[in-house]
Enzyme design. Structure first.
Site, PDB file in Angstrom:
ATOM      1  N   GLU A  77       0.799  -1.232   0.004  1.00  0.00           N
ATOM      2  CA  GLU A  77       0.040  -0.140   0.080  1.00  0.00           C
ATOM      3  C   GLU A  77       0.814   1.232  -0.026  1.00  0.00           C
ATOM      4  O   GLU A  77       0.243   2.612  -0.313  1.00  0.00           O
ATOM      5  CB  GLU A  77      -0.990  -0.066   1.053  1.00  0.00           C
ATOM      6  CG  GLU A  77      -2.035  -1.006   1.033  1.00  0.00           C
ATOM      7  CD  GLU A  77      -2.738  -1.203   2.223  1.00  0.00           C
ATOM      8  OE1 GLU A  77      -2.570  -0.397   3.325  1.00  0.00           O
ATOM      9  OE2 GLU A  77      -4.027  -1.715   2.398  1.00  0.00           O
ATOM     10  N   GLU A 108       7.385 -21.613   9.066  1.00  0.00           N
ATOM     11  CA  GLU A 108       7.663 -20.482   9.816  1.00  0.00           C
ATOM     12  C   GLU A 108       8.896 -21.135  10.745  1.00  0.00           C
ATOM     13  O   GLU A 108       9.437 -20.449  11.513  1.00  0.00           O
ATOM     14  CB  GLU A 108       6.696 -20.188  10.778  1.00  0.00           C
ATOM     15  CG  GLU A 108       6.140 -21.104  11.520  1.00  0.00           C
ATOM     16  CD  GLU A 108       4.873 -20.673  12.610  1.00  0.00           C
ATOM     17  OE1 GLU A 108       5.075 -20.644  13.877  1.00  0.00           O
ATOM     18  OE2 GLU A 108       3.797 -20.141  12.062  1.00  0.00           O
TER      19      GLU A 108
END
Length: 265
Positions: A77, A108
């Protein structure tokens, strides 16, 4: 870890919808207060980020699952909002882009992979790395921060438990202690909301400081659709006192709100 503590609400499956929503809303109202407590830490991270970006560095995020996705969202963004190059803020998620839409099991848990992923972007000591991990114990994030710090990067983190391994690995930790979730351990709820708030503040404050906002307006935003063009026209009308037609003509001629304002200065 308080994020894994039992919920203060029980027998959720027996509750009517109105009570479920009211309970979640009540808990959500505690999140901004938790963020407020971490503002001094966040200030230090913003100042470090501003300094590195002013010197030609970039901002990187690493995370897994929800935390990784939030970093990718914030990075994506920044170009349309502030008119910065696409590579200035980069979000990296454990498991690669596939993990944005679908969980990649075990990604992870690899403490070495984050630094390998960062090497693909030619990361250097000029850059900033922020690890995002609600639990504060994600190996992918811990390993990435440790390697980055050893290599001379500025390192920060956003975690939702106090005294975590992720915070210990970062030079500028931001610890937003959000407490138990409505559904026990579901950190996409309060913890995820807190992380999103902190990310909003980190990049907005950074790019305000770097001159990417004028007054309170996104003068460098990308004019990529009709809504944004109309917003740009309104900015020019407000700032210059011109008609809608004049504002539209200025925007077409100069290509951005900032350029149009500079031309009429």
């Amino acid at each position: 870890m308080t994020t894994e503590s039992p919920s203060d609400y029980n027998d959720l499956e027996t509750l009517p919808t109105a009570q479920l929503l009211a309970g979640m809303n009540q808990l959500d109202q505690t999140v901004p207060l938790a963020v407020q407590q971490a503002l001094p830490q966040l200030e230090q991270l913003v100042e470090a980020t501003v300094a590195r970006l002013q010197a030609g560095g970039r901002l990187f995020y690493i995370g897994a699952g929800t935390s990784g996705r939030l970093g990718v969202v914030d990075a994506s963004e920044c170009p349309p909002t502030f008119g910065v190059p696409a590579g200035l803020v980069v979000g990296i998620i454990a498991g690669g882009d596939t993990a944005i839409r679908q969980a990649v099991e075990g990604a992870e848990d690899d403490a070495e992979q984050a630094w390998l992923d960062l090497q693909e972007h030619n990361i250097s000591e000029k850059d900033v790395l922020v690890g995002i991990a609600a639990s504060g114990r994600t190996p992918y994030v811990i390993g990435g921060l440790q390697a980055a710090r050893a290599a001379g990067l500025a390192t920060g983190c956003i975690v939702c438990n106090a005294g975590s391994a992720v915070a210990a690995a970062a030079e500028f930790p931001v610890e937003v202690v959000t407490g138990p979730e409505f559904v026990t351990g579901s950190t996409r709820l309060k913890a995820g909301t807190a992380q999103k708030l902190v990310l909003n503040m980190l990049t907005t404050a950074t790019f305000v400081r770097l001159g990417r906002v004028k007054g309170n307006k996104m003068v460098d935003m990308q004019l990529s659709n009709e809504k944004l063009v109309a917003r740009g026209e309104r900015m020019l009308m407000d700032e210059l006192g011109v008609s809608e037609a004049e504002a539209a003509a200025l925007l077409r001629q100069h290509g951005s709100v900032r350029a149009a304002l500079a031309a009429r200065a």
